[in-house]
Design a protein around this motif. Structure first.
Motif, mmCIF file in Angstrom:
data_model
loop_
_atom_site.group_PDB
_atom_site.id
_atom_site.type_symbol
_atom_site.label_atom_id
_atom_site.label_comp_id
_atom_site.label_asym_id
_atom_site.label_seq_id
_atom_site.Cartn_x
_atom_site.Cartn_y
_atom_site.Cartn_z
ATOM 1 N N UNK A 96 0.844 -1.186 0.000
ATOM 2 C CA UNK A 96 0.000 0.000 0.000
ATOM 3 C C UNK A 96 0.882 1.239 0.000
ATOM 4 N N UNK A 97 0.299 2.364 -0.392
ATOM 5 C CA UNK A 97 1.016 3.627 -0.319
ATOM 6 C C UNK A 97 1.271 3.984 1.146
ATOM 7 N N UNK A 98 2.377 4.674 1.408
ATOM 8 C CA UNK A 98 2.573 5.226 2.750
ATOM 9 C C UNK A 98 1.553 6.348 2.924
ATOM 10 N N UNK A 102 0.034 8.676 -0.020
ATOM 11 C CA UNK A 102 -1.405 8.775 -0.220
ATOM 12 C C UNK A 102 -1.865 10.231 -0.221
ATOM 13 N N UNK A 103 -1.362 11.027 0.722
ATOM 14 C CA UNK A 103 -1.715 12.456 0.767
ATOM 15 C C UNK A 103 -1.282 13.157 -0.517
ATOM 16 N N UNK A 104 -0.059 12.895 -0.963
ATOM 17 C CA UNK A 104 0.449 13.519 -2.191
ATOM 18 C C UNK A 104 -0.351 13.060 -3.410
ATOM 19 N N UNK A 105 -0.720 11.789 -3.454
ATOM 20 C CA UNK A 105 -1.480 11.265 -4.585
ATOM 21 C C UNK A 105 -2.880 11.876 -4.626
ATOM 22 N N UNK A 106 -3.528 12.016 -3.478
ATOM 23 C CA UNK A 106 -4.861 12.634 -3.429
ATOM 24 C C UNK A 106 -4.759 14.094 -3.843
ATOM 25 N N UNK A 107 -3.724 14.785 -3.379
ATOM 26 C CA UNK A 107 -3.539 16.185 -3.771
ATOM 27 C C UNK A 107 -3.366 16.298 -5.286
ATOM 28 N N UNK A 108 -2.557 15.431 -5.859
ATOM 29 C CA UNK A 108 -2.314 15.477 -7.300
ATOM 30 C C UNK A 108 -3.591 15.140 -8.077
ATOM 31 N N UNK A 109 -4.316 14.109 -7.648
ATOM 32 C CA UNK A 109 -5.587 13.744 -8.284
ATOM 33 C C UNK A 109 -6.540 14.936 -8.237
ATOM 34 N N UNK A 110 -6.671 15.549 -7.074
ATOM 35 C CA UNK A 110 -7.574 16.693 -6.906
ATOM 36 C C UNK A 110 -7.140 17.850 -7.814
ATOM 37 N N UNK A 111 -5.854 18.109 -7.877
ATOM 38 C CA UNK A 111 -5.331 19.182 -8.728
ATOM 39 C C UNK A 111 -5.644 18.896 -10.195
ATOM 40 N N UNK A 112 -5.395 17.665 -10.655
ATOM 41 C CA UNK A 112 -5.676 17.303 -12.045
ATOM 42 C C UNK A 112 -7.150 17.513 -12.388
ATOM 43 N N UNK A 135 -11.871 13.436 5.345
ATOM 44 C CA UNK A 135 -10.535 12.875 5.211
ATOM 45 C C UNK A 135 -9.781 13.473 4.042
ATOM 46 N N UNK A 136 -10.488 13.776 2.940
ATOM 47 C CA UNK A 136 -9.832 14.403 1.793
ATOM 48 C C UNK A 136 -9.300 15.773 2.186
ATOM 49 N N UNK A 137 -10.115 16.550 2.891
ATOM 50 C CA UNK A 137 -9.672 17.879 3.329
ATOM 51 C C UNK A 137 -8.426 17.800 4.185
ATOM 52 N N UNK A 138 -8.399 16.856 5.102
ATOM 53 C CA UNK A 138 -7.234 16.697 5.982
ATOM 54 C C UNK A 138 -6.005 16.271 5.174
ATOM 55 N N UNK A 139 -6.190 15.332 4.250
ATOM 56 C CA UNK A 139 -5.054 14.854 3.459
ATOM 57 C C UNK A 139 -4.524 15.926 2.517
ATOM 58 N N UNK A 140 -5.420 16.760 1.996
ATOM 59 C CA UNK A 140 -4.984 17.884 1.156
ATOM 60 C C UNK A 140 -4.191 18.881 1.975
ATOM 61 N N UNK A 142 -2.463 18.235 4.730
ATOM 62 C CA UNK A 142 -1.177 17.605 5.057
ATOM 63 C C UNK A 142 -0.245 17.687 3.848
ATOM 64 N N UNK A 143 -0.774 17.413 2.664
ATOM 65 C CA UNK A 143 0.057 17.424 1.447
ATOM 66 C C UNK A 143 0.636 18.814 1.198
ATOM 67 N N UNK A 144 -0.123 19.866 1.511
ATOM 68 C CA UNK A 144 0.377 21.225 1.316
ATOM 69 C C UNK A 144 1.546 21.531 2.235
ATOM 70 N N UNK A 145 1.547 20.919 3.400
ATOM 71 C CA UNK A 145 2.640 21.137 4.352
ATOM 72 C C UNK A 145 3.873 20.445 3.857
#
Length: 145
Positions: A96-98, A102-112, A135-140, A142-145
């Motif tokens: 599985x993704x770390x 996962x946070x970076x992948x969700x951020x990239x998916x959302x950006x795309x 959870x998406x909001x939290x992961x986004x 985290x990814x920005x940090x």
């Protein structure tokens, strides 16, 4: 070992051994939606007599979608214990993704999606990925940090 050659057969012609290792197939609706959108990325693997070796979740999703043909790959002539080892390897050797990935992948998916689809929201990202909108909001964040 698999044949390396892909074939198309009717999913209803595949036999599923009741002694399979995985008992909980998880959220098949989510997988079916993904397969419906993107197609089947990895074919299922069968023994030469059409008994499922690997890909029960994929097969179940395909059956739920009502597909009349499924891409498959046959194993070469292998003893039963090697077929069970293939099933085991597919289920446990993947990684599985770390949480950071996962946070970076969700951020990239959302950006795309946001860059290419007008009106795209975090809620739509959550729905597309089958996760909790909070959870998406939290992961986004985290990814920005």
């Amino acid at each position: 070992m698999t044949s390396g050659k892909f074939h198309f057969i009717s999913p209803s012609s595949i036999t599923i051994n009741p002694d399979r290792q995985r008992k909980d197939l998880g959220n098949i609706d989510e997988l079916a939606e993904s397969i419906n959108r993107l197609g089947l990325i990895n074919p299922v693997v069968l023994s030469p007599d059409n008994v499922l070796v690997a890909g029960e979740r994929r097969l179940t999703a395909i059956l739920a979608l009502g597909w009349t043909s499924i891409p498959i790959q046959y194993t070469t002539e292998l003893p039963e214990y090697e077929l069970q080892c293939i099933e085991f390897e597919e289920n446990v050797k993947r990684k599985d993704l770390t949480w950071q990935e996962e946070c970076a992948a969700i951020e990239h998916f959302h950006w795309l999606k946001s860059a290419n689809e007008e009106g795209w929201t975090q809620e739509k990202t959550a729905e597309a990925l089958g996760v909790d909108p909070r959870g998406v909001g939290k992961k986004l964040a985290v990814a920005k940090e």
